[in-house]
Design an enzyme around this catalytic site. Structure first.
Site, short mmCIF file in Angstrom:
data_model
loop_
_atom_site.label_atom_id
_atom_site.label_comp_id
_atom_site.label_asym_id
_atom_site.label_seq_id
_atom_site.Cartn_x
_atom_site.Cartn_y
_atom_site.Cartn_z
N HIS A 123 0.87 -1.17 0.00
CA HIS A 123 0.00 0.00 0.00
C HIS A 123 0.91 1.24 0.00
O HIS A 123 2.02 1.18 0.53
CB HIS A 123 -0.84 -0.05 1.28
CG HIS A 123 -1.89 1.00 1.41
ND1 HIS A 123 -1.62 2.29 1.77
CD2 HIS A 123 -3.23 0.94 1.25
CE1 HIS A 123 -2.75 2.99 1.83
NE2 HIS A 123 -3.74 2.18 1.50
N ASP A 200 3.05 -4.62 8.01
CA ASP A 200 1.84 -3.82 7.88
C ASP A 200 0.65 -4.77 8.00
O ASP A 200 0.32 -5.52 7.08
CB ASP A 200 1.85 -3.11 6.52
CG ASP A 200 0.54 -2.38 6.23
OD1 ASP A 200 -0.41 -2.52 7.02
OD2 ASP A 200 0.47 -1.69 5.20
N GLN A 203 -4.47 -5.25 6.83
CA GLN A 203 -5.46 -6.17 6.24
C GLN A 203 -5.38 -7.57 6.83
O GLN A 203 -5.98 -8.50 6.29
CB GLN A 203 -5.28 -6.24 4.72
CG GLN A 203 -5.50 -4.93 3.99
CD GLN A 203 -6.95 -4.45 4.01
OE1 GLN A 203 -7.87 -5.21 4.28
NE2 GLN A 203 -7.15 -3.18 3.74
N LYS A 226 -10.33 -0.70 10.57
CA LYS A 226 -10.43 -1.89 9.71
C LYS A 226 -10.74 -3.14 10.51
O LYS A 226 -10.91 -4.22 9.96
CB LYS A 226 -9.13 -2.08 8.92
CG LYS A 226 -8.91 -0.93 7.94
CD LYS A 226 -7.82 -1.21 6.98
CE LYS A 226 -7.32 0.02 6.29
NZ LYS A 226 -7.98 0.31 5.03
N CYS A 364 -4.84 2.44 -3.63
CA CYS A 364 -3.61 2.98 -3.02
C CYS A 364 -2.44 2.01 -3.19
O CYS A 364 -1.62 1.84 -2.28
CB CYS A 364 -3.79 3.30 -1.55
SG CYS A 364 -4.91 4.64 -1.24
#
Ligand code: PMP
Length: 406
Positions: A123, A200, A203, A226, A364
């Site tokens: 991202h 990261d 997700q 999220k 993104c």
């Protein structure tokens, strides 16, 4: 506890909504998830009855808010299995967490000619802060490529890692392809050369049980919104050793010990990294969201979402006029595709009018689009409250797109 989807859906008031006189089918969960009642009520109750700034007051409300905030930190610690609560830093989100590490780590450890490694499927939030650091320090950004099916080519790491590599930053689950990356393997390789790794988790946090100690990552970052929590909340997990060593990335109230015009000394962890009045209500509500997810069980959530993922992908494939992006396994909860011959934006507009909320564009992650030589995709992203019936409605909408434009 059993995974009762009908009962679960009642916890999310927005799912009862209609848009354009059709039931809302919300498949934009990769962008942000809807909020369950315990989170909504927590934010509301705080504003109605409990609001008070933390850490600085000695009165009842302030002490209660401080206790709730510090308990929220412990809830996050337990959720991701960190060793200590002070390894949890509350931030406004993933983007803020990564920028913070890129700044602090970069200030202390990165010099001219040094190298940072990211992947081709990041991202923008895990590319641009490192690029900005590289520009500041005249360092270089190296990239682990992925194969057309969406698998990271981790074998390339052997040649990408050099004596100048200072840090590797990698996306856990790709927000465009859905690929679940082998972060443990990357971390093992990196640690063999004493290189720290930032993961990261924007997700993965909502789909997969996370154990930062088993994973052995040095930093793990995610956003509250999220994982069914409020916007403007997020977490930076860092191993104690790193957080002790790194300089703060923001100065201000609360992060200090003694301030004089000659010199300022900093507060202990975690406060050293939390300058100013934090979004304490958000953090407390984020803990509520994590408790909600835990009460359902991440394994049950993952099973449910996986079934929907395979069901939806297969149905799409069978249509015969779809190109899927990100076919590699293991993957999680993201279906990226194009209706052959149709611009994704046109497809998204038609689906919207049928009540189906999907995202179209580059998500993104422009380098992913550059890999395939496309301008964007349509992305359906799943959450714990989605149903097979919603997948059927989504497939009907895709068919309609094809008849209108194909
Ligand atoms: N990384 C990934 C993988 C993401 O999906 C996102 C959100 N789309 C981000 C980072 C940025 O998160 P936020 O905008 O909440 O800071």
């Amino acid at each position: 506890m059993s995974f009762d989807i009908n009962a679960i859906r009642k916890d999310f008031p927005v799912l009862q909504r209609q848009v354009y006189n059709r039931p809302l089918v919300y498949l934009d969960n990769g962008a942000t998830t809807q909020k369950p009642l315990p989170v909504i009520n927590c934010v509301n109750d705080y504003h109605v009855l409990k609001n008070s700034s933390i850490h600085r007051g000695i009165h009842f409300l302030s002490e209660q808010a401080t206790e709730d905030y510090e308990n929220a930190r412990k809830t996050v610690q337990q959720f991701i299995h960190a060793a200590h609560p002070h390894e949890i830093i509350f931030t406004p989100g993933t983007t803020a967490s990564i920028n913070g590490v890129a700044f602090s780590f970069g200030e202390k450890y990165v010099n001219e000619g040094d190298e940072i490694i990211v992947t081709e499927m990041e991202h923008h939030a895990n590319i641009v802060p490192w690029q900005m650091l590289c520009e500041r320090k005249k360092a270089l950004l190296r990239v682990i490529p992925f194969s057309d099916s969406g698998l990271l080519r981790t074998e390339e790491l052997d040649s990408l890692i050099t004596p100048r590599t200072r840090l590797i930053a990698v996306i856990h689950v790709s927000n465009t392809l859905g690929t679940l990356n082998p972060v443990e393997e990357i971390i093992r390789k990196a640690h063999a050369f004493n290189i720290p790794v930032l993961v990261d988790g924007a997700q993965s946090i909502q789909h997969i049980p996370i154990d930062v100690q088993k994973m052995d990552c040095d930093f793990f970052v995610f956003s509250g919104h999220k994982v069914y929590g409020p916007t403007g909340t997020g977490v930076l997990y860092g191993k104690e050793k790193w957080l002790e060593e790194l300089p703060p990335f923001q100065g201000g109230g609360d992060m200090v010990d003694i301030v004089t015009f000659a010199k300022t000394t900093y507060n202990v962890l975690p406060f050293k990294f939390e300058a100013g009045t934090p979004n304490y209500i958000g953090a407390i509500a984020l803990a509520e969201a994590l408790r909600y997810v835990s009460s359902l069980g991440l394994d049950s959530i993952a099973d449910h979402e996986h079934q929907l993922l395979e069901y939806g992908s297969e149905k799409l494939n069978k249509l015969g006029f779809i190109t899927l992006y990100g076919t590699a396994r293991p993957k999680s909860s993201i279906i990226s595709f194009l209706v052959n011959g149709v611009h994704p934006y046109d497809a998204g507009m038609v689906m919207d009018k049928m009540g189906i909320a999907v995202r179209t564009g580059t998500h993104c992650a422009q380098p992913v689009m550059q890999h395939y030589g496309i301008g964007g995709t349509i992305r359906a992203s799943l959450a714990l409250y989605n149903t097979a019936g919603e997948i059927d409605a989504f497939i009907e909408a895709v068919k309609k797109v094809k008849t209108m434009f194909g």
